[in-house]
Design a protein around this motif. Sequence first.
Motif: not given
Length: 318
Positions: A163, A173, A175, A180
Amino acid sequence: MRGGIDLGGTKIQAAVIGDEGSVVSDARRPTPTEGSPEDVAAQMVEAMREAADGAKLESGSLDGIGVGSPGDVDEKSGTVSGARNLPGWEGSFPLADKLSQALGTQVRVGNDVQVAVNAEKKLGAGRPYSSFIGVFWGTGVGGGVILDGREWLGRGAAGEIGHMVIKEGGARCTCGRRGCLEAYAGRGAMEIEARREHDKGTKTDLFKIMKKKEHVRLTSGIWERAIDDGDKLAEKLIDRAVKALAAGIASAVNLLDVEAVIIGGGLGVRFGEPYVQKIEKRMIKHLFVDDNPPAMHVAALGDFGGAIGASLLFDETE
Ligand SMILES: [Zn+2]
């Protein structure tokens, strides 16, 4: 003898581990793509029983079974929460208790990346170094940092090299953030991108190979096969991943000046030395001190690093 289970994004690898970290026998299962943590745990139990069978013993006679798991791992209670790459695993699940009941011995759960880094440090490519970065290039991109011979955990969340932001406002991403390293180099993100291109009409054999192999995901083996066949889209996406890894690793090296970088994970181990060299070549361009780059290695324990590292959760010398 101990057991070790590596719970990965595409496969579950179980092994019976002897003294000095040798693999006595092993078994694997594909990681379920749907269902719940119970279904994943059931496959882990099957894989571990088969591995024990291969060593001609009952799982219950093992001195303990260690598990390397993605997500938030509570080592004390053995629960795992928020394992995003696994089906239905947003909440918390008592993994150690479930496995322990089914397998008849004590079970400890550790973070998948941390156990693999520890295995490389103690038994693998990290042995000669007092500082290195472990980069696990698989479904996600995990990382671990060893400084002065000890793993640096920060306040608990250090090492998330996947990340590191390599492009402001870049690709989305898993996330939820943008730009990232993992959004370019993670096997999961690469699969999403390949599907998008394929749906758009870009020519590729990636999904044909997947069907032929009766897989439901683009595993590292499928990527390798497509690259060997000269598949243009696969080449483009792997090249993008190599550049992203080089940028992320170089940034980490500029900050920490470690002696070595060790690259493991499903894709890292599969593509091995030639790709580590490609990453190194691109990385050096980004190094602030480019006449003294860190040593670059493929993870020496290969595909078994996770399972071996998990078994070390029962190491008395810890
Ligand atoms: Zn991210």
